[in-house]
Design a protein around this motif. Structure first.
Motif, PDB file in Angstrom:
ATOM      1  N   MET A   1       0.848  -1.203   0.000  1.00  0.00           N
ATOM      2  CA  MET A   1       0.000   0.000   0.000  1.00  0.00           C
ATOM      3  C   MET A   1       0.885   1.256   0.000  1.00  0.00           C
ATOM      4  N   ALA A   2       1.935   1.248   0.850  1.00  0.00           N
ATOM      5  CA  ALA A   2       2.836   2.399   0.926  1.00  0.00           C
ATOM      6  C   ALA A   2       3.521   2.606  -0.422  1.00  0.00           C
ATOM      7  N   GLU A   3       3.895   1.499  -1.041  1.00  0.00           N
ATOM      8  CA  GLU A   3       4.592   1.585  -2.339  1.00  0.00           C
ATOM      9  C   GLU A   3       3.671   2.269  -3.359  1.00  0.00           C
ATOM     10  N   LEU A   4       2.366   1.856  -3.331  1.00  0.00           N
ATOM     11  CA  LEU A   4       1.401   2.483  -4.244  1.00  0.00           C
ATOM     12  C   LEU A   4       1.360   4.002  -4.013  1.00  0.00           C
ATOM     13  N   ALA A   5       1.324   4.364  -2.710  1.00  0.00           N
ATOM     14  CA  ALA A   5       1.229   5.787  -2.363  1.00  0.00           C
ATOM     15  C   ALA A   5       2.442   6.541  -2.884  1.00  0.00           C
ATOM     16  N   ILE A   6       3.630   5.974  -2.645  1.00  0.00           N
ATOM     17  CA  ILE A   6       4.852   6.688  -3.045  1.00  0.00           C
ATOM     18  C   ILE A   6       4.898   6.786  -4.565  1.00  0.00           C
ATOM     19  N   ALA A   7       4.416   5.759  -5.226  1.00  0.00           N
ATOM     20  CA  ALA A   7       4.433   5.773  -6.692  1.00  0.00           C
ATOM     21  C   ALA A   7       3.573   6.920  -7.220  1.00  0.00           C
ATOM     22  N   ASP A   8       2.517   7.281  -6.435  1.00  0.00           N
ATOM     23  CA  ASP A   8       1.653   8.388  -6.879  1.00  0.00           C
ATOM     24  C   ASP A   8       2.127   9.739  -6.341  1.00  0.00           C
ATOM     25  N   ASN A   9       3.411   9.835  -5.994  1.00  0.00           N
ATOM     26  CA  ASN A   9       3.991  11.109  -5.538  1.00  0.00           C
ATOM     27  C   ASN A   9       3.250  11.699  -4.341  1.00  0.00           C
ATOM     28  N   VAL A  10       3.097  10.891  -3.306  1.00  0.00           N
ATOM     29  CA  VAL A  10       2.327  11.362  -2.147  1.00  0.00           C
ATOM     30  C   VAL A  10       2.976  12.581  -1.495  1.00  0.00           C
ATOM     31  N   PHE A  11       4.294  12.599  -1.408  1.00  0.00           N
ATOM     32  CA  PHE A  11       4.949  13.714  -0.685  1.00  0.00           C
ATOM     33  C   PHE A  11       4.815  15.016  -1.469  1.00  0.00           C
ATOM     34  N   LEU A  12       4.899  14.873  -2.797  1.00  0.00           N
ATOM     35  CA  LEU A  12       4.749  16.078  -3.622  1.00  0.00           C
ATOM     36  C   LEU A  12       3.333  16.638  -3.448  1.00  0.00           C
ATOM     37  N   PHE A  13       2.339  15.736  -3.458  1.00  0.00           N
ATOM     38  CA  PHE A  13       0.955  16.191  -3.307  1.00  0.00           C
ATOM     39  C   PHE A  13       0.761  16.863  -1.943  1.00  0.00           C
ATOM     40  N   LEU A  14       1.303  16.229  -0.892  1.00  0.00           N
ATOM     41  CA  LEU A  14       1.147  16.831   0.448  1.00  0.00           C
ATOM     42  C   LEU A  14       1.775  18.220   0.484  1.00  0.00           C
ATOM     43  N   THR A  15       2.927  18.359  -0.185  1.00  0.00           N
ATOM     44  CA  THR A  15       3.579  19.673  -0.164  1.00  0.00           C
ATOM     45  C   THR A  15       2.761  20.691  -0.934  1.00  0.00           C
ATOM     46  N   GLU A  16       2.404  20.305  -2.182  1.00  0.00           N
ATOM     47  CA  GLU A  16       1.841  21.324  -3.074  1.00  0.00           C
ATOM     48  C   GLU A  16       0.352  21.567  -2.870  1.00  0.00           C
ATOM     49  N   SER A  17      -0.350  20.557  -2.323  1.00  0.00           N
ATOM     50  CA  SER A  17      -1.800  20.729  -2.243  1.00  0.00           C
ATOM     51  C   SER A  17      -2.320  20.824  -0.817  1.00  0.00           C
ATOM     52  N   VAL A  18      -1.587  20.239   0.140  1.00  0.00           N
ATOM     53  CA  VAL A  18      -2.118  20.232   1.510  1.00  0.00           C
ATOM     54  C   VAL A  18      -1.445  21.312   2.345  1.00  0.00           C
ATOM     55  N   VAL A  19      -0.116  21.203   2.461  1.00  0.00           N
ATOM     56  CA  VAL A  19       0.577  22.140   3.370  1.00  0.00           C
ATOM     57  C   VAL A  19       0.496  23.567   2.848  1.00  0.00           C
ATOM     58  N   VAL A  20       0.481  23.703   1.500  1.00  0.00           N
ATOM     59  CA  VAL A  20       0.466  25.058   0.944  1.00  0.00           C
ATOM     60  C   VAL A  20      -0.925  25.692   1.082  1.00  0.00           C
ATOM     61  N   SER A  21      -1.950  24.885   1.268  1.00  0.00           N
ATOM     62  CA  SER A  21      -3.321  25.413   1.357  1.00  0.00           C
ATOM     63  C   SER A  21      -3.393  26.475   2.462  1.00  0.00           C
ATOM     64  N   GLU A  22      -4.099  27.588   2.164  1.00  0.00           N
ATOM     65  CA  GLU A  22      -4.023  28.724   3.109  1.00  0.00           C
ATOM     66  C   GLU A  22      -4.706  28.407   4.439  1.00  0.00           C
ATOM     67  N   ASN A  23      -5.561  27.393   4.461  1.00  0.00           N
ATOM     68  CA  ASN A  23      -6.235  27.074   5.731  1.00  0.00           C
ATOM     69  C   ASN A  23      -5.441  26.083   6.576  1.00  0.00           C
ATOM     70  N   PHE A  24      -4.383  25.537   5.983  1.00  0.00           N
ATOM     71  CA  PHE A  24      -3.709  24.437   6.677  1.00  0.00           C
ATOM     72  C   PHE A  24      -3.163  24.870   8.032  1.00  0.00           C
ATOM     73  N   TYR A  25      -2.549  26.050   8.053  1.00  0.00           N
ATOM     74  CA  TYR A  25      -1.906  26.468   9.313  1.00  0.00           C
ATOM     75  C   TYR A  25      -2.889  27.101  10.285  1.00  0.00           C
ATOM     76  N   GLN A  26      -4.194  27.120   9.903  1.00  0.00           N
ATOM     77  CA  GLN A  26      -5.142  27.764  10.827  1.00  0.00           C
ATOM     78  C   GLN A  26      -5.685  26.780  11.845  1.00  0.00           C
TER      79      GLN A  26
END
Length: 1987
Positions: free
Chosen positions: A359-384
């Motif tokens: 399962m982890a391998e599938l996640a990494i193959a789909d660029n999970v860390f890139l998505f978390l960086t660009e879509s989750v952490v960068v979201s303006e509500n994330f730090y609220q």
């Protein structure tokens, strides 16, 4: 059905939901215990609304018809009777609304009606637009309530610390909702509701208004979706979702897409987090028991098939719309499975747990860390949300800790890829495309995640395992305790990851690794660990940097590289002439290197920003010298981006003042900004060139921004005044000039590739200006030109930058113009309500602009004052005038309007509103500007409406609406709340200062008063009524009203006390100002019932904010005073009565106790005051410090003198900085510590002063309230009995409080004032109560007091009756407390004692018998009856009073006597009056003894001589102050009182009082009489009496004193008389002038009456022999001469007052004169009778003294009765006196006087009887007569008083009349008896013993007579001469004539009259048959025939 078709006026789709949200807020956030029950009820009632979330009532045919007909038939409204017709337009709108939202027709009608009602809150919107807002607001409320309820459930992630019962109730309720399918409903709604679709619908139906309306609607819709999503998130956090709900959630997320910028929107972010929390099993690492509990609650482990279903769903190869999102969920699931596999018994799910790797391998193959960086952490509500951050943190750390093999695999792959890239580069090929960059992405994710740290969580600490304990104490161990919540095992793994990744780092991940470190170094401790890591990395490999062993991630490597770059590039530095310098040389820095350098520089900046130790360690390192190297590199030619980064790093270094100072010098030296022009240089160099040529061309300005940032930091850290000395005029000016002219003034005209950068530049340069101006204090030396010598020439030095800024802002400079235009642009942009690039920076720039204006306004006065005093030729204008200037763009004077428009954005930009309010508050102090502003504000209708709305919105901005979770109320939100609060404070201060100015003022416009018509014609209305907008007054009332319905009272009083205080003050000012008072009080009374609802919550209690609380109560009570006064005057009795009951009736205070409100208010004032400990100083000198503190004092806004703490701080720090030498440097920390001690002391002292001021203020207001209640309110509203009890209670309480040992002395004056008023009213109330029985009209014996009847006659019912309703014991307590209070004042506080003496006098007056009418009846009682009569209540009370006073002994006597002799005039007068009172009732004569023994009496007597001089000055026509006269009168009155006691008279004689009076010269200064006719009353009297009156005020007391001493000194009578005689002789001229009696006025007659009384007792022949002076013959002759003259003049008076026509005239004057004249007439009459009586007494004494035998009588009258005969007939020659005064008068005068007095007697007697009858039947008298009686007491305003008061006045006048008549009767009777006696003696002598001259032995007879005279007594020779001359003419004829005339004159009628008089009067008075005997004798004498 009818009921269903009734309309709910609050709109069922809005009102109830608003209430739910309000209640939820009250329970959960405001923690109101009483709201819990309400919440339970509301939830039960509205459960269907929560279950059918957001469902609207459906359309309905019946409703449709009903509404269709509503314009003719009307609709019913719930809670109202009848129906209401609806206008056609509203019906149309209702159908539109119904279609638009698909709601029932009636619901649409309700929304519109509610919209109409709410319209005033939304100025500029129609009801339809408001209805749209209300519709969505209702939805928002229900969504927010749901979210809040779910947040407060019991659960595993957080707790709100609510009570267990409440949590259980909410958990139960929400569980029921969940069972009904909440998740499905929420997810459906989130998908369905879409802002764009909703807007399209609204747009079609014209349901959108202004930009603001659009924004509000869109915000509401977004908030609905957000709250719904967050409620799912909160639920998942607290108790994860079940299987079906989880699958629903996954199903929803499968369809989700990202925003335009690639990030998830807030709603989907919340839902993703919800799912991640469903998979959260981090609790596994907790202790076993807790873990087991959790396992049983986790659906993941308890529900069958949960794992299977979710696993299969996630394994499904069907891709989601967002593969990255799918990858994130898969990674979370893989980690959950890995976590479960560590639990003990999980064999059942083994097949799934083993699939975690895959399962982890599938996640990494789909660029999970890139998505978390660009879509989750960068979201303006994330730090609220803290829990988002924690969850992602857990996700990453779980991955690193639970899947180490995966991490290793990633690293290996990265190494492999790096090798491939390296090889392909070697071979010159393109690198392969298919490379994976997972490790890189992971590192960047870690760096990004921890880059911000909004909640100060410092989660990154988990990555650092402290290898060594922290060295320093400066990094406090606060985090150490918190950091290791997880077991170290995990921490070890993580720190190992950080270290190992840095080993043998492949170049591809060098930059990501640095970025990761930068993220992990974010925080004070993390920075320290990171610094150590970089230090350790490089330490062992110093030599071999390039070798394989050295770590490239180390300080050593980095700074070494920098040095090499510097060496390398410096060689390339072109010569100054080379033009090609700007193009980079071939050997530059490659792009890769540049990126690496930038990354490391950013890492360095982060570390040294957080850690000061790192900063200093790096800076002081001998090999690295970073600052030098960086400055060197800045001079080389490198790209601007890199330069900018270098400058930013310098800024980080510049945070330490030590480094900053060095940086300044280095900057100057390296000429980064060229400040010195070298003549040989052809063109400029440095940053200015870069800005103008490179950055402008590129349209990017990183370097300029970084430079400004550096300057900004340096300016704050340290500021060298001698910057650049030696080469140029020292100072900051070149930098300021560059920033102002090149950066700021041109920022708008430059081109920008990135639109936002324009505002970034503006922000950063304005920030520098702001800091410079903020720290500038105008000094005198700034205004003097200083000269410096540079290379041999004198140059003017630069001024400080603050001076220069002030100069530019106080002129119409380009800088000011640009700032104002920026403000205008800012407000235009904000009015669009649209997002645009750089919005945040624009707001910041505007904020700095406003702050600059603010600072200028604050400093301009001092600046301009100093400039005026100096010689500088500069011209400046006040900023407030410049702001009035014309705006060149709009051609209007709208600058201030633009500033005020920011208030309209108070909700979105509180900081701007705050600065704007501050500026307006500052400007409004100027009256002229106010008037102009009112014009500007009201000129344009739409802007005027907006401005009003802005002010109101700022005042309304309740921070309670956006309930924040308490613990989550981050610093930022708290700061915003603070700013909003301050804004409101400024607006209120603006209103307060503005109200003090004359209208038209800004305040009147803002509070809704008329500006075009007179202010007093305003008619204030509720908002919306008659088109009245919602004004600041409504907002203020709203603030104060919140909470008044509940038990706790106004919310503002507790939650924002300072705000409430100012609100009350504004309302008080409106009520107190004559223009606004009428409209305001009417509005408050009728529409608001303001005062009653507020007063019922008094006293407020708020110990924390005591000062504000006291001031709130003060203003409120002052307003209540005005209200009571006004309603009393306007006869609005019900209003007055309601308030009085509220204040005076017993109210429950605590359980089981009641108290009057007025007393509870007093209880709430704490009289004690903590005083700060005195300063204990080691270094500073205490006396000097006190002096400095005194110098720093200033008056604050409230007019209190407080110390300016900031100024004091500056003075002290300057003092410390001035110290020289090593010792001083060593002691600096200690000195700074002591400064802080001093400042704390001063703050405490200021607080003390303010607190005392507030207590005085509140006491003063309380006292006013009490006084108004007692004086201004109609007396009949409070029963007499209650009135006394109220006064008693208040008096006792107020005394108890002030007599407490802790009570602050500063409060004494106010309390004493209150005590004075209260005692006065107590005395008055008691006396009124005793007069009550009068009304019943009883017989005359019970006339004044029904003492005998009510107190003594009915022994059966009440044997002991107290004096008053309050009871004697209470009176005694009050007396004791009064005396204690007097003693408490000690030596000081004489003014306080003045009040207390007044109170004591009023108190003693209670026991004084009031004026009783002398009804002549009392004399009928026998002496025995009088002696055995029981003691009446007056005597009893008096006796007890004096006993209490005596019990205080000498201490009290000492205080009173000292005050009587010395001190303030009023104090002396009252002390004397008090002594007078006490001495008069002191039967034991203790006080008299004390006075004489301790010498006070002597002092008083001796002071008369001192008074003499002052009194003389009072007789000038224009006198100075009359104080001296009043004190003299008091003193004489007291001495007269003492003289009335026999012992006292002796003491006074001993102390020589009459001798002192004889020495006074003032009595000789008798002014000329003014002949103003008989009454001397042609001019109405003014306050200052005429000189004659003043003279009488001086003389009469002296005469009275003489008279009293003569009367009461029985034993020493002769001694007294002798002294008085000396007094008379020493002032003989005056005495004779008086006796001549030139004019006849009441005053002169009084003088005469007193004087004749004294003469009759003192000027007797026998006195001379008693004189103790040893007199020789000559002086004896002189004395005899004086006495003779007095005798002659006195006898002369008889001929005038015995009744010449001239003096009788006044008898015939018209009797109907009013008022004062009536009283004067009485006085004159009395004085004349008194004079006659005195002269007769004198004659009697002379006769008695001079002739022991009848044969040798002294004849004072000639034997002629001719005068009487003449007088009875008409006479012509009235002018000439009958007998010249040197001749003896005839007996005729005596007979005439006898007859006259007999006639007078009868007229007086009748008058007396009549008056007594009237007095007994006052109520029966005709009104005219009552009015006439009243007018003589009260000349003006009789018509205005009540009938009861008229009766009181009439009675008072009648008692006076009766007593006047009684005195006249006694005088008449005395005159008659004396006349008869003298007549009898003379007749006896003349008819029996006298030898006529014509008989033969006349000579012999006269000789013997003469001889016998001489022997008998030394009679005055002149008198004898007269006597003889009188005798020489007595012939036989005379004697015969005498006998004949006497028989005629003394006829039957006269005799009968005399005997009647005796029967009527004298018998009663007990001198029985004296007149009868004399009449008999005279009759006998006249019968004797003489032959």
């Amino acid at each position: 059905m009818a009921t269903l078709l009734a309309v709910n006026s609050a709109a069922s789709l809005w009102g109830p939901y608003k209430d739910i949200w309000q209640t939820v807020g009250n329970v959960l956030w405001r923690r109101q215990p009483e709201a819990v029950h309400l919440l339970d009820m509301i939830l039960k009632k509205h459960k269907p609304d929560f279950i059918s979330l957001f469902r609207n009532p459906p359309k309905n045919v019946q409703q449709h018809e009903k509404v269709q007909k509503a314009s003719t038939e009307g609709v019913a409204i719930q809670g109202q009777q009848g129906t209401r017709l609806l206008p056609e337009q509203l019906i149309k709108e209702a159908f539109i609304l119904s279609d638009l939202f698909d709601i029932g027709e009636l619901a649409a009608v309700e929304l519109l009606l509610a919209g109409e009602h709410q319209q005033p809150h939304f100025p500029g919107l129609t009801r339809g637009l408001v209805a749209v807002l209300l519709y969505w607001d209702g939805k928002r409320c229900i969504a927010n309530s749901l979210k809040a309820l779910i947040q407060s459930r019991r659960g595993k992630t957080w707790t709100l610390e609510l009570s267990p019962e409440l949590v259980s109730m909410i958990t139960r309720f929400t569980d029921e909702l969940m069972e009904q399918g909440l998740t499905y409903k929420v997810l459906t709604l989130v998908s369905q509701i879409d802002v764009n679709n909703e807007f399209e619908k609204l747009q079609r139906e014209r349901g959108l208004g202004s930009e603001k309306h659009r924004k509000e609607v869109s915000d509401l819709i977004k908030e609905c979706r957000q709250s719904l999503a967050e409620s799912i998130f909160s639920w998942a956090c607290q108790s994860p979702l079940g299987k079906d709900d989880t699958l629903l959630l996954i199903g929803h997320l499968e369809r989700v897409t990202v925003e335009a910028n690639g990030s998830l929107d807030a709603v989907n972010l919340a839902l993703l987090m919800a799912l991640l929390y469903c998979f959260d099993i981090s609790f596994i690492e907790q202790s076993t028991e807790e873990r087991d509990d959790m396992i049983h609650q986790l659906p993941l482990l308890t529900e069958r098939q949960y794992i299977a279903s979710v696993h299969s769903r996630l394994q499904d190869s069907q891709p989601w719309k967002l593969p990255g999102l799918q990858a994130t969920v898969r990674l979370a699931w893989a980690l959950a499975l890995r976590g479960i596999s560590q639990l003990p018994d999980v064999t059942a799910v083994a097949e799934f747990t083993e699939a975690d790797e895959a399962m982890a391998e599938l996640a990494i193959a789909d660029n999970v860390f890139l998505f978390l960086t660009e879509s989750v952490v960068v979201s303006e509500n994330f730090y609220q949300d803290e829990f988002y951050i924690r969850r992602i943190h857990n996700l990453i750390t779980d991955f690193l800790a639970l899947m180490p093999m995966k991490v290793k695999q990633l690293r290996n792959r990265a190494d492999e890829d790096a090798r491939m890239i390296h090889m392909s580069m070697q071979m010159g090929n393109e690198p392969p495309i298919s490379l994976r960059r997972d490790l890189e992405h992971l590192m960047l994710l870690i760096g990004e995640l921890y880059r911000k740290n909004p909640f100060n969580l410092e989660l990154a600490l988990e990555y650092w395992c402290p290898s060594e304990p922290l060295q320093t104490t400066t990094i406090l161990g606060s985090y150490l305790g918190v950091a290791h919540q997880r077991p170290p095992q995990r921490q070890v793994v993580l720190s190992k990851f950080v270290r190992q990744m840095g080993d043998l780092l492949p170049p591809t991940i060098y930059i990501p690794y640095l970025k990761m470190l930068q993220g992990l170094a974010n925080g004070p401790q993390c920075a320290h660990y990171c610094f150590s890591l970089l230090k350790v990395n490089g330490s062992s490999h110093v030599e071999n940097i390039q070798g394989t062993g050295g770590s490239p991630v180390s300080w050593e490597h980095f700074f070494h590289s920098l040095m090499l770059y510097h060496e390398h590039l410096r060689k390339d530095l072109p010569s100054a002439d080379s033009v090609h310098y700007r193009h980079l040389p071939s050997r530059g820095i490659t792009q890769k290197e540049q990126d690496g350098l930038i990354a490391f520089l950013q890492l360095t900046s982060t570390i040294i920003t957080w850690s000061e130790n790192a900063r200093l360690a790096l800076c002081e390192h001998p090999q690295w010298t970073p600052v030098v190297v960086i400055l060197g590199l800045l001079q080389c030619s490198i790209p601007p981006v890199l330069k900018a980064e270098l400058l930013r790093t310098l800024s980080a270094f510049g945070k330490s003042p030590e480094i900053a100072a060095f940086l300044w010098q280095s900057l100057e030296y390296t000429q980064i900004l060229q400040t010195v022009r070298v003549p040989s240089q052809r063109q400029a160099v440095g940053i200015e060139v870069e800005l103008n040529e490179i950055e402008s061309r590129c349209e990017e300005y990183p370097l300029t921004r970084a430079f400004c940032q550096l300057i900004s930091t340096l300016v704050e850290s340290s500021f060298p005044s001698n910057l650049g000395a030696g080469l140029r005029p020292p100072g900051f000016d070149p930098y300021l000039q560059f920033l102002r002219d090149s950066v700021f003034l041109r920022f708008r005209t430059r081109a920008y590739r990135r639109a936002a950068e324009k505002w970034e530049v503006a922000e950063v340069v304005l920030e520098v200006f702001y800091k410079l101006l903020r720290d500038y204090e105008p000094q005198l030396e700034d205004f003097v030109d200083q000269f410096v010598e540079i290379q041999g020439e004198e140059i003017i030095a630069y001024k400080p930058p603050g001076f220069s800024l002030m100069y530019h802002l106080l002129n119409e400079s380009p800088m000011l113009e640009l700032a104002l235009s920026l403000l205008e642009e800012g407000v235009k942009q904000l009015d669009t309500y649209a997002p645009f690039p750089g919005k945040k920076h624009l707001e910041k720039s505007v904020q700095h602009c406003l702050a600059l204006l603010n600072l200028t306004l604050q400093k301009e006065n001092l600046f301009m004052d100093l400039l005026r005093e100096s010689q500088l030729a500069l011209i400046v204008s006040p900023l407030e005038q410049l702001l009035q200037g014309i705006n060149p763009r709009t051609k209007k004077a709208d600058n201030v309007v633009n500033i005020a428009r920011y208030l309209y954005h108070g909700n979105t930009n509180p900081e701007l509103a705050f600065e704007s309010a501050k500026i307006l508050c500052c400007i409004s102090c100027n009256t002229n500007i106010q008037i102009k502003l009112v014009g500007d504000f009201t000129q344009d209708q739409s802007i005027s409406q907006k401005l009003m709305a802005g002010f109101v919105e700022c005042l309304d901005s309740e921070d309670t609406d956006e309930f924040m979770r308490l613990e989550e109320g981050s610093e930022f939100e708290k700061k915003l709340a603070g700013i909003r609060h301050e804004t409101r404070i400024h607006i209120l201060n603006l209103l307060i200062t503005s109200l003090e100015r004359n209208p038209p003022s800004l305040a009147l416009y803002l509070l809704g008063f008329e500006l075009k018509k007179p202010v007093s014609t305003t008619n204030l209305q509720d908002p919306g009524v008659l088109g009245c907008p919602r004004t600041c007054l409504h907002a203020i009332l709203n603030i104060l009203e919140k909470g008044t319905e509940g038990r706790t009272g106004p919310v503002a009083v507790r939650e924002s006390p300072q705000l409430a205080e100012l609100c009350y003050q504004v309302i008080y000012q409106l009520c107190a100002c004559s223009d606004t008072s009428g409209p305001t009080m009417r509005y408050l009374r009728t529409s608001q019932d303001f005062l009653f609802s507020q007063l019922q919550h008094l006293p407020f209690s708020n110990k924390e904010y005591e000062i504000s609380m006291l001031n709130q109560m003060s203003w409120l009570m002052k307003t209540a005073c005005i209200e009571l006064r006004v309603t009393s005057l306007n006869r609005q009795r019900s209003h007055t009565q309601r308030l009085l009951h509220l204040l005076l009736d017993d109210m429950p205070v605590k359980p089981y106790s009641v108290r009057r409100k007025i007393l509870s208010i007093l209880d709430s004032i704490d009289f004690s005051q903590e005083i700060p400990e005195p300063l204990q100083l080691d270094f500073f000198d205490r006396v000097q410090i006190e002096q400095v503190i005194a110098n720093c004092e200033h008056k604050n806004l409230r007019g209190q003198t407080v110390c300016n703490v900031k100024l004091l701080h500056r003075v002290l720090v300057a003092e410390v900085n001035a110290l020289q030498g090593m010792a001083a440097i060593g002691q600096r920390p200690l000195l700074m510590e002591e400064i802080s001690t001093i400042l704390q002391y001063v703050v405490a002292r200021n607080k003390l002063l303010q607190c005392l001021h507030a207590k005085r203020h509140v006491l003063e207001s309380w006292r006013q309230l009490v006084e108004i209640i007692l004086t201004a309110c109609p007396q009949d509203l409070i029963q007499t009995e209650d009135r006394q009890l109220i006064i008693r209670d208040i008096l006792q309480d107020v005394h108890d409080k002030i007599l407490d040992d802790e009570a602050a002395q500063e409060l004494m004056p106010v309390v004493a004032g209150a005590v004075f008023t209260l005692t006065a009213h107590l005395s008055q109330a008691v006396r009124t109560e005793q007069k009550q029985p009068l009304a019943s009209g009883l017989g005359e014996a019970h006339y004044a007091f029904m003492l005998d009847s009510s107190f003594t006659s009915p022994p059966a019912q009440n044997p002991v009756v107290d004096f008053t309703s309050v009871g004697d014991s209470s009176l005694h307590i009050i007396l004791k407390k009064l005396l204690d209070f007097i003693l408490k004042t000690g030596g000081g506080f004489q003014r306080v004692r003045t009040h207390l003496y007044g109170s004591l006098l009023y108190y003693l007056q209670i026991a004084q018998r009031p004026d009783e009418p002398d009804t002549l009846e009392a004399a009928k009682k026998t002496m025995w009856e009088r002696l055995t009569a029981p003691e009446d209540v007056f005597s009893k009370l008096q006796r007890e009073n004096i006993a209490i006073i005596e019990s205080y002994g000498a201490a009290l006597m000492e205080v009173v006597c000292r005050d009587a002799c010395d001190g303030h005039e009023i104090g002396r007068m009252l002390a004397l009056a008090l002594l007078d009172r006490i001495v008069s009732v002191d039967k034991q004569q203790q006080w008299l003894l004390y006075l004489s023994n301790s010498g006070y009496l002597k002092v008083l007597v001796d002071s008369l001589v001192e008074d003499d001089h002052t009194l003389q000055s009072l007789l000038t026509p224009q006198p100075p102050l009359l104080k001296a006269l009043y004190t003299y009168e008091s003193k004489m009155a007291f001495l007269t009182r003492v003289a009335k006691i026999q012992q006292g008279a002796l003491e006074l004689l001993r102390s020589g009082v009459i001798v002192r009076l004889a020495q006074c010269q003032v009595y000789d200064m008798r002014p000329e009489m003014d002949s103003q006719g008989m009454f001397g009353m042609r001019d109405p009297p003014v306050f200052i009496p005429t000189p004659v009156d003043r003279y009488r005020q001086i003389l009469l007391p002296a005469l009275r004193l003489c008279q009293v001493i003569l009367t009461s000194s029985m034993a020493q009578h002769l001694q007294a008389a002798g002294q008085v005689l000396q007094f008379l002789i020493s002032h003989s001229d005056t005495i004779q002038a008086i006796l001549r009696c030139q004019d006849v006025s009441a005053g002169s007659l009084q003088e005469l009456a007193l004087l004749t009384g004294i003469i009759s007792k003192a000027a007797l022949p026998g006195i001379l022999s008693e004189l103790d002076v040893d007199v020789n013959e000559g002086s004896l002759m002189e004395l005899q001469g004086h006495i003779g003259r007095f005798q002659r003049q006195c006898l002369g008076l008889l001929s005038r007052f015995g009744g010449s026509d001239r003096l009788r005239q006044f008898k015939f004057q018209d009797d109907n004169v009013e008022g004062d004249r009536v009283n004067k007439k009485d006085e004159i009459e009395l004085a004349m009778q008194q004079i006659c009586a005195n002269v007769m007494e004198y004659c009697q004494s002379l006769m008695m003294q001079s002739s022991p035998t009848f044969q040798h009588a002294v004849c004072l009258f000639t034997p002629s009765l001719s005068e009487t005969i003449n007088r009875d007939g008409p006479r012509q020659d009235t002018q000439a006196p009958v007998v010249p005064y040197w001749r003896l008068p005839g007996l005729g005068i005596i007979v005439y006087l006898l007859k006259q007095s007999a006639n007078d007697f009868f007229s007086y007697y009748d008058s007396h009887r009549r008056s007594v009858n009237k007095l007994q039947n006052v109520e029966q008298l005709p009104p005219d007569e009552i009015k006439e009686l009243c007018q003589s007491v009260m000349p003006a305003g009789v018509d205005k008083i009540s009938t009861a008061q008229k009766y009181v006045l009439a009675r008072r006048r009648l008692v006076k009349l009766i007593n006047n008549r009684a005195k006249l009767l006694s005088l008449c009777s005395f005159i008659i008896e004396t006349c008869l006696f003298i007549l009898w003696r003379h007749l006896e002598y003349y008819l029996l013993h006298c030898t006529p001259t014509d008989s033969q032995d006349s000579l012999f007879a006269s000789r013997t007579l003469l001889k016998s005279r001489r022997l008998q007594d030394s009679f005055a020779s002149e008198a004898n001469m007269d006597f003889r001359s009188g005798l020489t003419v007595v012939s036989q004829h005379d004697i015969d004539q005498l006998q004949a005339d006497a028989i005629n004159a003394f006829g039957e009628s006269l005799q009968k009259k005399l005997l009647d008089i005796e029967g009527l009067y004298s018998k009663v008075r007990s001198r029985y048959s004296f007149i009868q005997a004399l009449v008999r004798r005279v009759r006998g004498l006249l019968r004797i025939s003489r032959n």
